[in-house]
Design a protein around this motif. Structure first.
Motif, mmCIF file in Angstrom:
data_model
loop_
_atom_site.group_PDB
_atom_site.id
_atom_site.type_symbol
_atom_site.label_atom_id
_atom_site.label_comp_id
_atom_site.label_asym_id
_atom_site.label_seq_id
_atom_site.Cartn_x
_atom_site.Cartn_y
_atom_site.Cartn_z
ATOM 1 N N ALA A 155 0.847 -1.198 0.000
ATOM 2 C CA ALA A 155 0.000 0.000 0.000
ATOM 3 C C ALA A 155 0.877 1.241 0.000
ATOM 4 C CB ALA A 155 -0.912 -0.010 1.218
ATOM 5 N N LEU A 156 0.530 2.180 -0.884
ATOM 6 C CA LEU A 156 1.281 3.434 -1.005
ATOM 7 C C LEU A 156 0.424 4.582 -0.520
ATOM 8 C CD1 LEU A 156 3.041 3.608 -4.501
ATOM 9 C CD2 LEU A 156 4.112 3.392 -2.251
ATOM 10 N N GLU A 157 1.103 5.561 0.087
ATOM 11 C CA GLU A 157 0.409 6.797 0.431
ATOM 12 C C GLU A 157 1.433 7.911 0.318
ATOM 13 O OE1 GLU A 157 -2.413 6.581 3.830
ATOM 14 O OE2 GLU A 157 -1.483 8.494 4.363
ATOM 15 N N SER A 158 1.115 8.913 -0.478
ATOM 16 C CA SER A 158 2.027 10.035 -0.730
ATOM 17 C C SER A 158 3.444 9.564 -1.053
ATOM 18 C CB SER A 158 2.080 10.970 0.478
ATOM 19 O OG SER A 158 0.784 11.349 0.837
ATOM 20 N N GLY A 159 3.525 8.537 -1.881
ATOM 21 C CA GLY A 159 4.836 8.073 -2.352
ATOM 22 C C GLY A 159 5.566 7.191 -1.364
ATOM 23 N N LYS A 160 4.974 6.948 -0.212
ATOM 24 C CA LYS A 160 5.651 6.105 0.791
ATOM 25 C C LYS A 160 4.915 4.790 0.964
ATOM 26 C CE LYS A 160 8.132 9.286 3.685
ATOM 27 N NZ LYS A 160 7.930 10.476 4.504
ATOM 28 N N ILE A 161 5.672 3.738 1.317
ATOM 29 C CA ILE A 161 5.040 2.451 1.571
ATOM 30 C C ILE A 161 4.477 2.471 2.983
ATOM 31 C CG2 ILE A 161 5.455 -0.022 1.857
ATOM 32 C CD1 ILE A 161 7.608 0.235 -0.262
#
Ligand code: ADP
Ligand code: MG
Length: 757
Positions: A213-219
């Motif tokens: 899962a990604l959020e704002s380019g972070k895992i």
């Protein structure tokens, strides 16, 4: 097999910096089916682009099968995509004008397979995806699921280890989505690494082995949902084969066919210009031919002061002599009023002793008598002329050097024009006269009786042979008619004739009738004997003036023209003095003791008119060239614009080709090929149109101005060199113009090309 170390992708925007991917560390293995989940804008597509080598990270490194990709050059990335990666996109990205099978084959054409191998592999993949039936259908004739199957088949075509699927079910209904999921799952189970971006967490959970899962380019999470089969890593494939020539041609042809309207529009605008170019170049090349005609007159030799004329007569004296005879001719009214008086006079003004004394002056090489004899061959009068030394003969009379008669050859050379007069046929082939025996009579004033036949005394008969026919038209077309009345002998031969006939006190006159094919008429006048004959043909301006064919009517123009010429022609009583560098002021003073020293007025006249015509030709050449440039530039720019526009319409297609490993050069090739095919086919059509058109214009010019006869050739005669040059030039330029949009297209980044809106 795929390892990401601290991958960051930054976009520097005007106001802020966007971190699309932010410090991602992860490892993927063969046999895994990874789902990447995340909201829109979370960086999924960016991450997949990095993995697929469509774009490179700002920081960090990607290691594939143990190979660090940070040192990869553009070419390595192309090969990496072609050999290792298969892309599947949400909106399929199929090339609209290719069939299902062709869409698969185009990917195969980047890997150096034969057409048979390509076809077999495509069939195999169609069967694997269960769409064999649809092989010949265009994308618009396929359902979404079928399109995605074609896209997966294409992704599999080069047997990649890694399948990257960016929302592959985003545009599909639930049932079809499930089918695609099953295909992707099977691929993973068979040993591919499948990485799929999706919004749909249920599909992800039901089919994948791992969910990231990604959020704002972070895992934000990375969990294994079910076990995957273990596979050993392969070597990184480094096959370097590229787009084949014929595939590029085929793609280019297809593109032209698809954009039928703009192709036809381009061709319609190109063809008239190309036709015009062919015509102009044909003209330009012929014109430069005319220009070469003036070389003998404008050449170096004449520029130097190494040639003078000396005569014991005052100019006024000469003129009054001419006038007397002129009057006499008019009084006799032989061919009133179209008669040319006093064409040639042979007066021997200096004794042999005087000549040899002049030759002793410092800087004087040789003093030549201007030796002419009026002669009759087959009842037709000619002027037999002694040629000056080789170099002078070539510029004064346009005698090609190879035709110059060496002294030992006691024969005559004829211009082909003179030979035609002899044969009384303006279109006759004359070469067969070379080597034939020929007999001529020299006219002797003293023995000349009033009636012509009586002067044909045996003692004046010369038996000799024709040693050459000069095709003067190749060198001095514009002067060719001038040669019709003359036959030439070497200076040495002329001198020997002089001795034989004791010609020192001869005074011979001749004049011409308008019709050179009329039989000879001679008449005695006070102070000389007049003959009529082909000398009239010798007027280079005649046909420009009368604009009719040879035998037809003639008018008073000729008369005036000859009046002009005649005054110049008195140089037959002047001796030619050939000088060398030692000639100085003292020498000139000494020479002047023998008479008037001048440059011939005849030569001045010729040079003047040659200069003028030369200038005129220069201007015409310049303006024709300018027109040619403009004419070719306009449609070329148009094609350039059309191709530029087509890039915008085809960014997607270029992106697809790049995502399957096409190099910049391949894209460039396709574009250049397109403009090349366009240029070549327009060129061929133009040629087919231009050739009869040139012929048509030529015939009009010919019937209006009788150019063949007056110039020796028509400026619109086919000049194959000119036409071929025009063809190569215009096709070349238009093809080259394809390089401009082609370069632009080839430089487009694949990830920007494929970003979906
Ligand atoms: P996703 O595929 O998850 O929807 P993307 O990877 O397309 O997200 O985009 C991630 C972020 O990076 C977004 O905020 C997007 O606006 C930004 N971004 C993507 N490409 C560019 C680009 N070429 N220039 C600037 N910003 C970009
Ligand atoms: Mg996206």
């Amino acid at each position: 097999m795929l390892k990401l170390e601290n991958i960051t992708k930054r976009y520097e925007l005007k106001k802020k910096t966007v971190y699309a991917v932010n410090n991602v560390n992860m490892t993927f293995h063969k046999g895994e089916f990874v789902s990447i989940l995340g909201l829109s804008g979370s960086g999924k597509t960016t991450l997949v682009s990095q993995l697929g080598g469509l774009d490179q990270p700002s920081e960090g490194r990607i290691i594939v099968n143990g190979v660090d990709t940070s040192s990869f050059k553009q070419q390595d990335w192309n090969n990496y995509r072609k050999n290792n990666i298969g892309f599947v996109f949400q909106d399929f990205h199929l090339i609209a004008h290719l069939t299902a099978k062709e869409n698969i084959e185009i990917a195969l054409s980047l890997s150096g397979l034969t057409p048979k191998e390509k076809s077999d592999r495509a069939e195999e993949l169609l069967a694997l995806m269960g769409i064999t039936e649809q092989r010949d259908q265009l994308p618009k004739q396929l359902s979404g699921g079928q399109k995605q199957r074609v896209a997966i088949a294409r992704a599999l075509s080069n047997k990649p280890d890694i399948i990257l699927a960016d929302e592959p079910t985003g545009a599909l209904d639930p049932d079809t989505s499930v089918q695609i999921m099953e295909i992707l799952q099977a691929l993973a189970e068979n040993g591919h690494l499948v990485i799929m971006v999706t919004h749909n967490k249920y599909l992800a959970r039901d089919y994948s082995t791992r969910i990231v899962a990604l959020e704002s380019g972070k895992i934000i999470s990375n969990e294994e949902v079910r076990p995957s089969k273990q596979y050993k890593d392969d070597q990184l494939s480094t096959d370097k084969s590229s787009l084949q020539f014929f595939t590029a041609v085929k793609i280019a042809m297809n593109n032209l066919k698809i954009r039928k309207k703009s192709t036809i529009f381009s061709m319609v605008s190109l063809i008239p210009s190309m036709v015009l170019i062919f015509g102009i170049m044909n003209l330009i090349f012929n014109m430069s031919g005319y220009k070469a005609d003036f070389k003998p007159l404008l050449g170096d030799v004449l520029g130097k002061d190494n040639l003078l004329y000396v005569t014991p007569f005052e100019d006024e004296q000469l003129e009054s002599t001419q006038k007397t005879i002129y009057k006499e001719v008019n009084r006799l009214n032989v061919y009133n009023p179209r008669i040319e008086p006093f064409k040639n006079t042979i007066i021997e003004p200096y004794t042999d002793d005087a000549i040899s004394d002049m030759e002793d002056i410092e800087g004087v090489d040789k003093v030549l008598r201007n030796t002419y004899f009026d002669v009759i061959i087959d009842e037709k009068p000619f002027l037999l002329m002694a040629l000056p030394p080789k170099a002078y003969a070539s510029y004064q009379y346009g005698v090609p050097k190879k035709h110059y008669p060496e002294d030992h050859e006691e024969g005559i050379i004829m211009s082909s024009e003179a030979a035609k007069v002899l044969l009384q046929d303006n279109h006759a082939s004359v070469k067969h006269l070379v080597g034939t025996d020929i007999t001529f009579n020299i006219y002797n004033y003293k023995s000349a009786a009033i009636k012509l036949p009586s002067i044909m005394e045996e003692k004046n008969v010369i038996h000799t042979k024709v040693i050459d026919i000069m095709d003067i038209s190749t060198k001095t077309k514009l002067m060719s008619n001038y040669h019709a009345g003359y036959i030439y002998v070497s200076y040495g031969y002329a001198e020997s004739l002089r001795e034989r006939f004791d010609l020192d006190d001869f005074t011979l006159f001749s004049y011409s009738v308008p019709d050179p094919f009329k039989s000879v008429v001679g008449v005695e006048v006070e102070g000389g004997f007049l003959i009529t004959g082909p000398q009239l043909v010798a007027d280079p301006l005649r046909h420009l003036r009368i604009k009719t064919s040879l035998q037809e009517k003639y008018n008073l123009f000729q008369f005036r023209e000859f009046d002009l010429n005649m005054r110049g022609n008195n140089y037959s009583v002047k001796h030619t003095v050939i000088l060398n560098d030692a000639f100085n002021k003292d020498s000139l003073a000494k020479l002047k003791e023998y008479g008037h020293v001048t440059k011939s007025r005849f030569d001045a006249y010729s040079v003047e008119s040659a200069k003028k015509t030369n200038e005129y030709i220069n201007y015409s050449l310049l303006s024709a060239t300018l027109i040619a440039v403009v004419v070719i530039l306009i449609p070329t720019l148009l094609v350039c614009v059309i191709l530029y526009v087509s890039i915008i319409l085809r960014t997607k297609e270029i992106g697809i080709l790049k995502s399957i490993g096409a190099r910049n050069k391949d894209i460039l090739n396709i574009f250049t090929m397109e403009s090349g095919i366009l240029a070549l086919s327009s060129g061929i059509i133009s040629l087919v149109v231009a050739l009869p058109l040139i012929q048509y214009v030529r015939n009009i010019l010919e019937s209006e101005y009788d150019l063949q006869a007056s110039l020796g050739s028509n400026p619109m005669d086919y000049n194959m060199l000119g036409i071929i040059t025009a063809f190569i030039l215009s096709v070349g330029i238009i093809t080259m113009i394809g390089l401009l949009p082609g370069r632009k297209a080839s430089k487009l980044q694949p990830n920007t090309l494929l970003k979906h809106e």
